[in-house]
Structures are given as structure tokens and as C-alpha cells.
Design an enzyme around this catalytic site. Sequence first.
Site, short mmCIF file in Angstrom:
data_model
loop_
_atom_site.label_atom_id
_atom_site.label_comp_id
_atom_site.label_asym_id
_atom_site.label_seq_id
_atom_site.Cartn_x
_atom_site.Cartn_y
_atom_site.Cartn_z
N GLU A 50 21.09 8.22 37.18
CA GLU A 50 20.30 7.45 38.16
C GLU A 50 21.05 6.22 38.67
OE1 GLU A 50 16.49 6.55 36.40
OE2 GLU A 50 17.34 6.05 34.47
N ARG A 53 13.17 -0.22 45.31
CA ARG A 53 12.10 0.77 45.38
C ARG A 53 10.71 0.15 45.34
NH1 ARG A 53 12.68 3.86 39.55
NH2 ARG A 53 10.51 4.47 39.81
N ASN A 103 14.55 8.71 41.74
CA ASN A 103 13.89 7.50 42.25
C ASN A 103 14.87 6.32 42.21
OD1 ASN A 103 11.70 9.18 42.12
ND2 ASN A 103 10.93 8.31 40.21
N ASP A 104 15.47 6.16 41.04
CA ASP A 104 16.42 5.05 40.93
C ASP A 104 17.71 5.36 41.65
OD1 ASP A 104 15.30 2.84 39.56
OD2 ASP A 104 15.11 4.10 37.79
N CYS A 113 14.07 14.80 37.49
CA CYS A 113 12.70 14.40 37.15
C CYS A 113 12.20 13.27 38.05
CB CYS A 113 12.60 14.01 35.68
SG CYS A 113 13.75 12.73 35.21
N ARG A 117 7.48 9.48 29.72
CA ARG A 117 7.82 8.05 29.89
C ARG A 117 7.24 7.28 28.71
NH1 ARG A 117 7.11 9.27 35.66
NH2 ARG A 117 8.94 8.52 36.81
N ARG A 176 11.94 10.24 26.78
CA ARG A 176 12.92 9.25 27.23
C ARG A 176 12.78 8.00 26.38
NH1 ARG A 176 12.78 7.18 33.29
NH2 ARG A 176 10.87 6.13 32.63
N HIS A 179 6.41 1.92 39.93
CA HIS A 179 5.92 2.75 38.83
C HIS A 179 4.42 2.96 38.87
CE1 HIS A 179 9.99 2.45 37.35
NE2 HIS A 179 9.70 3.62 36.81
C1 PEP Z 1 13.74 8.03 38.26
O1 PEP Z 1 14.30 6.94 38.37
O2 PEP Z 1 13.84 8.93 39.11
C2 PEP Z 1 12.90 8.33 37.10
C3 PEP Z 1 12.40 9.52 36.89
O3 PEP Z 1 12.62 7.31 36.27
P1 PEP Z 1 11.57 6.15 36.59
O4 PEP Z 1 10.87 6.50 37.86
O5 PEP Z 1 10.66 6.06 35.43
O6 PEP Z 1 12.45 4.95 36.73
MG MG Z 2 14.48 5.64 36.62
#
Ligand code: PEP
Ligand code: MG
Length: 754
Positions: free
Chosen positions: A601, A635, A624-625, A672, A467, A503, A360
Site C-alpha cells: 500500500e 484519503r 485505498n492507501d 483488499c 481489521r 492484520r 475509515h
Molecule cells: C487499504 O489501505 O486499502 C486497506 C485495505 O487498509 P485500510 O483501508 O484499513 O487502511
Molecule cells: Mg491501508
Amino acid sequence: MLGSLRSIVQEVNAARDLPAVLDIIVRRVRDVMHTRVCSVYLRDKQSGQYVLMATRGLNQDAVGQVRLAPGEGLVGNVVTREEPINLEQAEAHPAYQYFPATGEERFSAFLGTPIIHHRNVLGVLVVQQAEKRRFDEGEEAFLITLSAQLAGVIAHAEATGALTVIGQQRREAKFTGIAASPGVAIGRVHIVAPQANLATVPFTCCTDVDAELALFHQALVNAREEIRAVGERLKGELNREERALFDAYISMLDDSSLAVEVCDRIRQRVSAPRAWAEVMLEHVRRFEAMSDSYFRDRAADLGDLGARVLMHLREQQPSRQDYSENTILIGEELTAAVLAEVPREKLIGAVSVKGSGNSHVAIIARAMGVPAVMGAQDLPYETIDGAEIVVDGYRGELHVHPGAELRRRYDSIVAEERELARNLDHMASLPGETADGHRVRLWVNTGLMADVVRSLERGAEGVGLYRTEVPFLLRDRFPSEEEQREIYREQLEAFSPRPVTMRTLDIGGDKALAYFPIEETNPFLGWRGIRVTLDHPEIFLAQVRAMMKASVGLDNLRIMLPMISGLGELESARKLVERAHKELREEGYDIPMPPLGIMIEVPSAVYQVRELAEHADFISVGSNDLTQYLLAVDRNNSRVANIYHALHPAVLRALQEIVRAGHVANTKVGICGELAGDPGGALLLVAMGYDVLSMNATNLPRVKATLRAVRKADMEKLLQQVLGMQCAEEIEETVRTYLKRIGLKALLQPVSGQ
Ligand code: PEP
Ligand code: MG
């Protein structure tokens, strides 16, 4: 054997520099294995040859003289084969090479194991014996285990040795990590070290030795007083043994030999905190390596004492908030909160020893447009506070003490970057559409207040992901409902009438709140996101109430739920949101029920998109997740960063399936995750049919420029081509080549930064 292994590794860890590390290895291994010889060969980066660096048993004169290319001699063969060579009679082997300088003709048995770090053979560890005999399986396994454990320590010691800071002799040195946020920054290192951690005290010199000595003595006095006072206060509650511990602490502080060691180092111009930390760590490690468990337990006491004195030393030092104009923040594990502490105009780069491109903090760095390198594991960051450094966020490279030539090169990249950014300025007023007029909503991800201005300047049409955990991370307690309302109102107002997707709190994983610690062995599979807030309805309700109250009169709020893994969670959350809405209406607030969406996700959600989409007002993919969970790649872990691929065929297929199933249910589908902000990724996502791409404000103009330059039909062709491919690297290369071919690569990144 395990005991010997542990004690060798501990001793090596405590060593000051590379020669000390190697000396311990050859001495201890020879003793433990009862061999006549133990030697270490290390790769010389310039020549690529493996050089004898330390030995016990061979002639010392041979050190630095014996050199073998890969494939040359037995040592060179260990290198090319990347596996041990175990010989009863070395001289009978066809690859054997005799070096008179070593005197090794006296030794027959030979066992050599490669020292491998990140797939590279750093060196070879060799033991030799006079008689003809094969080393047994146990001995071979021991040497392999030891080599594997020592590889990281040797790599780190080598890297530290590359920097000759002491004595003012500064050499240019290069380190690598993971490219986490694009761009180049040339600035001064500012180390963030946890307050009382002996292991992370930066190496700094002192200019006034007398003042530093006085500082040290005062810290000892203060620590003694503190321990005495605590001991007094707890007198009635402690038994005799526990009370004795306080006395033991005080007598350790009174021990003049400890103070003498520290003062000696201060006189060599090492700062008091660093001198204290070095001395204490050496003692701690010595205790840890002892075989008697009583002494091993005392190591923890010593560490605790060391941390206390360190705290007193730090208290007396001037505050470390003196950020230079061009601060490059470096830490063991940077967090969003630490990043936010530096005044925005002074922060130009960020480097973290741990973490990866999808941590993050990396996402936040990208959102801020701050070049960043993560996972710089071998960077001896403790020794470079205040040094000049280049952060190359394109290649994931760091250059400490850059020379004139290197500086010139990077200065020109910085100038080119500025020019490119100016060229994209006009994008802000143009619509988000493909070359043939297919409309795509290009929204932004936000969190920091600074994002708002940047997003609006760059023509954001809405917020696809706010976020909310970011304001939570920057406090020392949960923000109250009213505090949250104010923060959310600013966002909603700033973007009104554009939609803002908020979110609900997504903590856990690598987003820990200092005041609500979640300690788990497997945090990304644990108590995260919606799981935490459903277990704490009081937190969830306060948050959604604050969001809805903040939207009064604006009506541009959308609420989004993270980490949904099944319908049950969506339904439970919906009930809470509806309850909060009903209560607010009863309290007199005139607000419509906001659209409630979910993030996809988690793999289980991929297979239920249709059902979920029927019960949600919108869906947005957290790629991402999703990538992390589909590929089972943490990650946040730099060790496996090379196999984290958002363009992996499995991820692409999942992304396509999500949008298809979402549309069957007549639900709008957005994304996103970071992939949406990648120009190549954006082409594929639009081809798949995604309605909304939400990304950081930095990338918005580049993505818009890319989409506006390509026709949708061509994006679809590219998608079909890559969907037929079987590996992520091939897909990445194909997309890169495509961007280059249509002349976009040059528009998106400085030519010299590629
Ligand atoms: C994701 O997981 O793609 C996402 C947008 O949320 P975060 O990166 O905050 O976990
Ligand atoms: Mg996420």
C-alpha cells in the site's frame, strides 16, 4: 493589513446569520480600505443572477433590487471572468451598466473581486471610490485575500439560512457532500457533539423555560464550586498570578450581564447549552479580535470557562443515548467508535461534516450497509437535531425536512433497493467464478462482530482482511492478550475451516485510539501501521501471541502486516512473529507457524514486489492507501476527494505490475482495498490476474453477480481498452458504460438511484 484581515474574518465567523455576516463585511471593509462604498452581490440559486445583498455607500433601497446575470455589467463580468476587475473610471468601461436606484453615478473608481467557493462563484465583493483612481496592488491583493477567506463562511451562512427552523417554519433544504456508502435512508437526525466544545453545541429548543433557567443557574453554581475547590486544592502550588486566574473565573461567572444575556435567549426558547454556547462564543471572538495581546490571551480563558459550565449543563441533562428507531447519526467528524455506540438495528444512516469516501468511518459504514455522506461541509448540522432527513448515499445528497413529493420519490428507491437485495440472495450458494468458469476467491473484510453473520449469510469463502484495530478502537485501553485471544477466537471459529487473514494493528492516520493519541502534522506520512508496532514490540508480540493462541485446533489463521515499505520491516516483523511462535510452542501450544503476508500500500513496496513476495507467504494490495500515496491525495480530506481516483491510470498500472511481479515469485496476490468491492473494479482486477478479491459483505453479492455474468476474455478486452486511456474520468465512464451495456447496472443499483 494582516491584523485587519484576521479581525474581520474573526468577527464574521462569530456572526449569527447571513445578514449579519454581510453587514460586517461591508462595514468593516469600507472602513479598513477607506473607500466610499463597499457592497456584496450574491448568486440567487433560483435565477442564477447576482443580487445586491448588502452595501455601505449605495442607496439602501437598492438592496435586493439590483440584479445582474453573469456577463452583465461590471459585476457580471467579474463573475464570468472569475478574476478581479479594477477600473479607474467605471462608467467608461463598455460593460458598465447604470442602476439609478443605487446612486452610484457619484463613484468612479471600481474594484470587484469574485467570491469563489469550491470552484463556484458565490458572489462579488465590490469597493468604489468617488475620485478617478486605480486601486493599488496592495488594495487589490487585500480584497482578493479577504474574498477567498470569506467564501467558506458565506457558503456556510447561506446554507444555514436555507433552514428556517426557528419559529417552526420548516423548509425543505438540500446539501451536498461526498457519496460515501450507497443506499438511501430516511430518518431522524441524532447529533453527536463532543462533550465540552462550545462550537458544536446543536441548536435545540426548550419546551419548559423555567426548568431550563433553573438548569442554567444550577450549572453556574456547580461550576463556581468546582473552580473554588480546584483553586483551594492547588493553593500551595500556584503563584499569585495563577491564583488570580481562579478568582477571575469566579467573578466572570458572577457577572450578571453574562447571565442576563443567556437567560434572555433561554426565554426565546433556545436550550440552555446552546444559549450559553452562543453567548460565550460571541465574547470569546470579541476578545480574540482585540488588538491588545493581553485581551487576546483572555479569550482562551473565557473559552475554557465556557467549556466548564457547558460540561455541568450537559451533566444535568438526560442522557443522549435515546436513539430513535431510524437514527441518522451526524457529527463534525464521525469515528468508528461513535458509530458502534448506536444499537445496530436503530442506525440507518451516517453523515460527517469532515472526512471523505475513503476515511475509515466510511469504509465501516459501507461494511455495515449503512448509507453515508461524508464531507458535508456546508451542512449547519448544529441546527437540525431531531429533524427529518434523507441521506442519499448514491449521489452524496442530504435533504433536510423533505416534502411529500421528495419523500415519495425516496420511498420508492428504498423499496427498489430491497427488491434488488432479494434478487441477489441466491448468489450466496453459487461459486465465485467468471461466466466461462475461471475461479476467483471472493473473500470478505471484517472488523465488527456483525460482519461475521452477514459474511457467512452471503457466502464468503474466507476473510481477506480482519481489521484488528476495530476492537482496539472500541475500548478505553489496550485489550489484554487474553481479551484479544477471545475476540480473535470468535472470528477464527466462525469462519473455520475457511482462512482468516488477521492484520496486525494498523493505527495512525485517521485511526486514532483515544487512549494512545498520536498527534502529528502529517499523520498519513507519519507513525502509522507497522511503524508503530515495530517501535512497540510489546504491543505487537501480545497481539500475534493472542492470534496464534486463538487458532489452536483450527489452523485457519493468516497474519498480515500493514504499511510495509521495505524488506527491513518485513524481516523485523517476521523475527518477532517467529519468536512469539517459538515461545508458545515452548509453553505447550501445538500450533503451526501461520502464513505471514504483507500489504502492498506504499509506493516503495510496488517497486520491490518481487523481493518482498519472495520473503512473504502472500501479498494483498491495500488499494485505498496505495491510491492515496500514489496520487498524493489525502484519503480523508473532502477538499481533494474529487481527485482521489482508484481507477487513475497510474494506479491501474501499479496494480498490474504488483500482480505480475508477485506471480513471478510464485506468490498468491490478493487485494483488499475498496476497489475489490466495486463491480467495475473487480472486472479489471480479475483480468489482471488477481487471485483473491476481498471486500465488505454488503458488496459481495453484487461483485459475484458481475463476475458470473462476464467472460474472462471480455474482462481482459475491457482492461486493454482502459489501459490505453489517459485520464481517470474517461476510465470510470468507460467501465460504467460497459456495466450498463451488459445490463448489470440495473441489477446493482436501483434505477432511480443512479
Ligand atoms: C487499504 O489501505 O486499502 C486497506 C485495505 O487498509 P485500510 O483501508 O484499513 O487502511
Ligand atoms: Mg491501508
